[in-house]
Design an enzyme around this catalytic site. Structure first.
Site, PDB file in Angstrom:
ATOM      1  N   ASP A   1      -1.706 -13.057  -0.798  1.00 13.07           N
ATOM      2  CA  ASP A   1      -2.480 -12.206  -1.308  1.00 13.07           C
ATOM      3  C   ASP A   1      -2.964 -11.234  -0.087  1.00 13.07           C
ATOM      4  O   ASP A   1      -4.248 -10.807   0.024  1.00 13.07           O
ATOM      5  CB  ASP A   1      -3.844 -12.560  -2.137  1.00 13.07           C
ATOM      6  CG  ASP A   1      -4.446 -11.219  -2.936  1.00 13.07           C
ATOM      7  OD1 ASP A   1      -3.803 -10.567  -2.741  1.00 13.07           O
ATOM      8  OD2 ASP A   1      -5.388 -11.813  -3.661  1.00 13.07           O
TER       9      ASP A   1
ATOM     10  N   ARG B   1       0.709  -1.406   0.009  1.00 14.02           N
ATOM     11  CA  ARG B   1      -0.078   0.055   0.024  1.00 14.02           C
ATOM     12  C   ARG B   1       0.802   1.239   0.007  1.00 14.02           C
ATOM     13  O   ARG B   1       0.313   2.268  -0.096  1.00 14.02           O
ATOM     14  CB  ARG B   1      -0.978   0.122   1.105  1.00 14.02           C
ATOM     15  CG  ARG B   1      -1.999  -1.160   1.082  1.00 14.02           C
ATOM     16  CD  ARG B   1      -3.104  -0.943   0.066  1.00 14.02           C
ATOM     17  NE  ARG B   1      -4.214  -2.005   0.183  1.00 14.02           N
ATOM     18  CZ  ARG B   1      -4.397  -2.930  -0.737  1.00 14.02           C
ATOM     19  NH1 ARG B   1      -3.829  -2.849  -1.640  1.00 14.02           N
ATOM     20  NH2 ARG B   1      -5.391  -3.536  -0.725  1.00 14.02           N
TER      21      ARG B   1
ATOM     22  N   HIS C   1      -3.139 -11.879 -12.875  1.00 11.39           N
ATOM     23  CA  HIS C   1      -4.464 -12.089 -12.146  1.00 11.39           C
ATOM     24  C   HIS C   1      -5.438 -12.407 -13.408  1.00 11.39           C
ATOM     25  O   HIS C   1      -5.939 -11.493 -13.974  1.00 11.39           O
ATOM     26  CB  HIS C   1      -4.612 -10.684 -11.367  1.00 11.39           C
ATOM     27  CG  HIS C   1      -6.003 -10.505 -10.867  1.00 11.39           C
ATOM     28  ND1 HIS C   1      -6.253 -10.018  -9.755  1.00 11.39           N
ATOM     29  CD2 HIS C   1      -7.298 -10.984 -11.189  1.00 11.39           C
ATOM     30  CE1 HIS C   1      -7.379  -9.913  -9.118  1.00 11.39           C
ATOM     31  NE2 HIS C   1      -8.109 -10.690 -10.168  1.00 11.39           N
TER      32      HIS C   1
ATOM     33  N   GLY D   1     -10.516  -7.739  -0.315  1.00  9.04           N
ATOM     34  CA  GLY D   1      -9.243  -7.802   0.369  1.00  9.04           C
ATOM     35  C   GLY D   1      -9.274  -8.597   1.630  1.00  9.04           C
ATOM     36  O   GLY D   1     -10.125  -8.216   2.396  1.00  9.04           O
TER      37      GLY D   1
HETATM   38  O1  DOR Z   1      -8.773  -8.977  -2.948  1.00 11.54           O
HETATM   39  C1  DOR Z   1      -8.175  -8.525  -3.679  1.00 11.54           C
HETATM   40  N1  DOR Z   1      -7.545  -7.353  -3.126  1.00 11.54           N
HETATM   41  N2  DOR Z   1      -7.748  -9.131  -4.832  1.00 11.54           N
HETATM   42  C2  DOR Z   1      -7.077  -8.316  -5.800  1.00 11.54           C
HETATM   43  O2  DOR Z   1      -6.699  -8.589  -6.667  1.00 11.54           O
HETATM   44  C3  DOR Z   1      -6.349  -6.893  -5.436  1.00 11.54           C
HETATM   45  C4  DOR Z   1      -6.438  -6.668  -3.813  1.00 11.54           C
HETATM   46  C5  DOR Z   1      -6.182  -5.398  -3.266  1.00 11.54           C
HETATM   47  O3  DOR Z   1      -5.440  -4.783  -3.910  1.00 11.54           O
HETATM   48  O4  DOR Z   1      -6.945  -4.901  -2.428  1.00 11.54           O
END
Ligand code: DOR
Length: 433
Positions: A313, A73, A188, A332
């Site tokens: 992830d 981030r 992806h 996410g």
């Molecule tokens: O769930 C996800 N969050 N999948 C993704 O491909 C991106 C990621 C994110 O950046 O929050």
């Protein structure tokens, strides 16, 4: 306990040393000095003069764990995570190396952004944070990013993660370029024209009145890419495999000899779309949680090596964003602090994998994907070590995570198996009893 600081010589005694890259699984000692592995085997006290001795009896001594899929981030959303906090979460989870996804703000699509990750990683002095660059400029899917310059600056791979590269010509060119540079493309797999929802397409989505995302959107892009890979011969890695159909496509591609690798995330090994029934956005993830049959297939894929790597992830999001209603909340899940125990739950406790296979999927296999000399305890290699207590029972407590975010559906889970010491470049960065 937090990082203890510099310690040059460490003798780890009497642990079960599992180093799949070197074909080793035996109870012995590991001597670390000057930031590299000095010896593995029976080490005499005289050869380890002045070394701090760590008793690893009953523990597994593994090459430092590698996670190829982490959202740090930074830059852009430092309230959710930074390079330093993700590196802290990593060592707490037993990871000595993580790969930073480029969907930051701005996206990591040039050499300055790649240098920035290196610099922040060096300042944090925790886990190694390796930069991954975008495939396309701005992650917009329209033109190639500066792949060559990013590679020169040390990008270990390229992806537009969060989005698949929809344009076939662009993907073809990306594979050609990356192949010339000896770098893997991480995809992806999701055809954007088949992405109209917020959870898996199926009865649960219908019941909840939410738009569905069918596995076909993943599998169609994967199928297309495999055609391109067959023609170009480039190294191609499938991120967060979520469906039984994808596992089968990868299995067939490998059988045909294509240079394809793949990874699976904890949530696709443990959770189904039934978890979304309370509209809890902590279960909202992309690709979405799918069916029990998909979970079974992804697990089987890891067990038989079709899926090479385990990768979290780890995708931190601010609490106020995840507090939005399910349809509006971001995708996410975070799990870097607890991933190892989750993998053990899905794969060891079910009898599908043994510890050597699990460790291979977190060391030798990811190192191979990015062509790194990490992921093994061979003499002369960087002294990155993870000591694991395979019997340790513990409870996930998100309030203790080093990550800045809390969007974790595993809070309160009882797990077995935990990293009790994480050593990076010969320095203890994390230790717990
Ligand atoms: O769930 C996800 N969050 N999948 C993704 O491909 C991106 C990621 C994110 O950046 O929050």
């Amino acid at each position: 306990m937090e990082a203890s600081g510099v310690m040059n010589n460490i003798l780890i005694r009497n642990g079960r040393v599992i180093d799949p890259a070197a074909g080793r699984d035996e109870v012995c000692d590991v001597l670390l000095a000057e930031g590299v592995v000095q010896a593995v085997g029976r080490v005499a006290q005289a050869d380890a003069k002045g070394a701090e001795v760590i008793d690893a009896t009953g523990k597994i001594v593994s090459p430092g764990l590698i996670d190829l899929h982490v959202h740090c981030r930074e830059p852009g959303h430092e309230e959710e995570e930074t390079i330093a906090t993700s590196a802290a979460a990593a060592v707490q989870g037993g990871f000595t190396t993580i790969a930073a996804m480029p969907n930051t703000h701005p996206p990591a699509d040039d050499e300055t952004a790649i240098n920035y990750v290196h610099q922040r990683s060096a300042e944090a002095r925790l886990a190694r944070v390796l930069p991954v660059g975008c495939i396309t400029r701005g992650r917009e899917g329209k033109e190639l990013a500066e792949i060559g310059l990013m590679r020169e600056a040390g990008a270990v791979a390229f992806t537009d993660d969060g989005e698949g590269v929809a344009d076939a010509t662009l993907m073809q060119r990306a594979l050609q370029y990356a192949s010339m540079l000896g770098a893997p493309i991480l995809q992806h797999c999701q055809d954007p024209s088949l992405f109209g929802g917020v959870m898996n397409s199926g009865p649960a989505a219908v019941r909840l009145g939410l738009g569905g995302v069918a596995a076909s959107g993943e599998e169609i892009m994967l199928r297309r890419d495999l055609e391109l890979v067959e023609r170009i011969g480039a190294r191609y890695h499938v991120q967060h495999v979520s469906s039984a159909g994808s596992v089968e496509l990868i299995r067939q591609a490998k059988a045909a000899g294509l240079p394809v690798t793949a990874e699976a995330a904890p949530h696709h090994l443990l959770l189904t779309d039934a978890a979304c029934m309370e509209y809890d956005s902590n279960y909202k993830v992309n690709p979405p949680l799918r069916t029990a049959a998909d979970v079974e297939a992804v697990r089987a894929g890891v067990a038989d090596g079709t899926i090479d790597c385990l990768a979290s992830d780890h995708a931190p999001h601010a609490a106020e964003e995840k507090a939005l209603e399910f349809a509006l909340a971001p995708f996410g899940i975070i799990s870097l602090d607890c991933a190892l125990g989750l993998y053990a739950r899905a794969l060891i406790e079910t009898g599908l994998c043994d510890w050597p296979r699990l460790i291979e999927a977190m060391t030798a296999a990811p190192a191979r994907v990015i062509g790194s000399d990490l992921g093994t305890l061979r003499k002369g290699r960087p002294a990155d070590v993870t000591m694991i207590d395979p019997k340790k029972r513990w409870t996930v407590d998100v309030s203790k995570f080093a990550s800045l975010s809390r969007n974790c559906p595993y809070d309160g889970w009882r797990l077995t198996g935990r990293a009790v010491m994480t050593i990076v470049a010969g320095e203890i960065k994390y230790q717990t009893s």
